[in-house]
Motif scaffolding. Structure first.
Motif, short mmCIF file in Angstrom:
data_model
loop_
_atom_site.label_atom_id
_atom_site.label_comp_id
_atom_site.label_asym_id
_atom_site.label_seq_id
_atom_site.Cartn_x
_atom_site.Cartn_y
_atom_site.Cartn_z
N SER A 14 -20.44 -18.23 14.29
CA SER A 14 -19.46 -19.31 14.13
C SER A 14 -18.25 -19.05 14.98
N PHE A 15 -17.73 -17.75 15.18
CA PHE A 15 -16.75 -17.38 16.04
C PHE A 15 -17.14 -17.62 17.30
N LYS A 70 -13.02 -20.31 13.75
CA LYS A 70 -14.23 -20.42 12.53
C LYS A 70 -14.55 -19.00 12.70
N PHE A 71 -14.99 -18.58 11.46
CA PHE A 71 -15.98 -17.28 11.09
C PHE A 71 -16.67 -17.28 10.07
N ALA A 72 -17.84 -16.84 10.01
CA ALA A 72 -18.83 -16.78 9.16
C ALA A 72 -18.65 -18.17 7.98
N SER A 73 -18.24 -18.09 6.80
CA SER A 73 -18.03 -19.27 6.14
C SER A 73 -16.71 -19.64 6.00
N GLY A 74 -15.66 -19.07 6.92
CA GLY A 74 -14.25 -19.33 6.83
C GLY A 74 -13.56 -20.23 7.88
N TYR A 102 -13.29 -11.72 5.57
CA TYR A 102 -14.75 -11.96 5.16
C TYR A 102 -14.98 -11.01 3.99
N LYS A 103 -14.58 -9.88 4.00
CA LYS A 103 -14.83 -9.03 2.96
C LYS A 103 -14.54 -9.47 1.41
N LEU A 104 -13.21 -10.35 1.46
CA LEU A 104 -12.65 -10.99 0.19
C LEU A 104 -13.40 -12.38 0.24
N ASN A 121 -23.57 -15.25 9.89
CA ASN A 121 -22.99 -14.73 8.76
C ASN A 121 -22.52 -15.88 7.57
N THR A 122 -22.69 -15.60 6.50
CA THR A 122 -22.23 -16.37 5.51
C THR A 122 -22.01 -16.01 4.23
#
Length: 420
Positions: free
Chosen positions: A78-79, A257-261, A225-227, A111-112
């Motif tokens: 995503s990133f 954007k990153f993973a699902s965030g 991402y962790k949270l 990553n999701t």
């Protein structure tokens, strides 16, 4: 081709270290080939493709303006995909500098996650951040506070201790989780050398114009991402309709954007005075005192700098006293503001004047609620543009001889350097 190669990411519980090397032609832009982040949470379970994001983000603008390539082993899909949009946004902002270069990752990793927290907010305790918090507090955001000015390792800092104490106290009162991040992302690059080569073309400094937005936001991504955070909010410094070059801009931030965030540049719909009003109204509605933290490089609000005094005037314009909002000032407010302007209005540019005029206009429409009547008597007729011209003329007449001497010395020194 110039390269920036990430050699190793070392994770030690709550600290992440990045060791890299650069080609000879761009070594002058780097103070140390080591970037680190320390969190108040363990990151050992965060994948390397996510951890690589802050490294890439801190160096991507440098790679683009120097036509260099960043090489990493892994990067979040995503990133990686959003980088082309960020690059395009910067190119539109700075058309006089070609944004070339590229980011190459051997492995693009998808990553999701299932979202567990609606929001995280980058939170300094300042006016912009607090107004954003007031408007999104129903989401119970995780508050993320950063300090970027370490060198090779975490060292004691009075400013950071002040920041930390302030935000932790605020988080505790609001019943929120607080994430603390310390880093050297503000010092590992040689900003003065980058500015020497690019500031004139950019029309802005490296830190303000290209670096700080991506650095601040992406430092929070590993913990987001962790949270399992849905959206990271960053408060706007400027507002819609006001054209300004800045590393933190909705055209850049909202592309991240990153993973699902994702990321949202919040508060762009309000000017600074409107943000003051949001905070004041919230404080009155909930009958709670609020301590703004305006001086980000001082241990507490100095009440002497332009940003402090301008914020104090904004609070006065809303019919409140600055002392109730974290400004410890004992002397007469009208006298303090007048003396500040006498000394400093000559340094105001049109952008600063615009910000002061917003407070002035609010004070005029809110006259009946203004507590400092002696301030009201002169401030509403204060002409910032005229007073700046008068102050500059006085300054130049008073300092004419020293200015001429300084300029002559600069020319002589330049001549001697050029001619051996």
């Amino acid at each position: 081709m110039n390269n920036i190669s990430l050699n190793q990411i070392v994770i030690n519980d709550n600290q992440v270290d990045y060791f890299f090397n650069t080609s000879e032609k761009i070594k002058k832009y780097v103070c140390r080939e080591h970037l680190f982040f320390e969190f108040n949470d363990d990151l050992t379970e965060v994948p390397e493709s996510i951890l690589a994001i802050p490294f890439v983000a801190n160096l991507a603008p440098l790679a683009w303006i120097t036509n260099s390539t960043i090489l990493v082993d892994q990067l979040d899909q995503s990133f990686f995909q959003c980088l082309k949009y960020i690059k395009k946004a910067y190119q539109n902002m700075y058309p006089n500098v070609p944004f070339n270069g590229e980011i190459i990752a051997k492995n693009i990793v998808e990553n999701t996650y299932e979202v567990e927290h609606e929001a995280a907010q980058l939170f300094s305790g300042g006016l912009d951040a607090l107004s954003t918090y007031v408007r999104i507090k129903n989401t119970k955001p995780i508050l993320i506070t950063e300090y970027a000015w370490h060198i090779d390792k975490v060292e004691k800092s009075g400013v950071w201790e002040g920041d930390k104490s302030h935000v932790m106290d605020f988080s505790a009162k609001q019943g929120l989780k607080n994430v603390l991040i310390q880093s050297n992302y503000g010092t590992f690059l040689n900003a003065s050398v980058i500015d020497k080569d690019f500031q004139k073309k950019l029309g802005d400094s490296w830190w303000h114009g290209l670096h700080h937005g991506l650095a601040i936001i992406t430092a929070a991504i590993p913990i987001a991402y962790k949270l399992k955070v849905k959206c990271i909010y960053i408060a706007s410094s400027f507002f819609e309709g006001y054209k300004a070059k800045c590393a933190s801009d909705p055209t850049v931030d909202n592309e991240i954007k990153f993973a699902s965030g994702e990321v949202f540049h919040h508060g762009y719909d309000m000017n600074r005075q409107e943000k003051v009003k949001v905070i004041v109204n919230d404080s009155k509605n909930y009958n709670s005192k609020v301590n703004l933290r305006v001086c980000f490089r001082n241990e507490e609000n100095c009440c002497e700098c332009e940003k402090c005094v301008r914020t104090m005037v904004g609070i006065l314009a809303e019919g409140q006293l600055p002392n109730d909002y974290g400004f410890k000032i004992q002397r007469n407010l009208s006298t303090h503001i007048k003396e500040f302007l006498e000394l400093n209005v000559k340094f105001f540019n049109k952008d600063k004047i615009m910000q002061w005029e917003l407070a002035k206009m609010r004070m005029e429409e809110n006259q009946k609620n203004i507590i400092s009547k002696d301030l009201l008597a002169w401030f509403l007729i204060y002409d910032f543009t005229l007073e700046r011209k008068k102050a500059l003329l006085t300054y130049r007449l008073t300092n004419f001889i020293p200015i001429i001497k300084r300029r002559m010395n600069e020319k002589i020194n330049k001549f001697l350097i050029q001619n051996g």
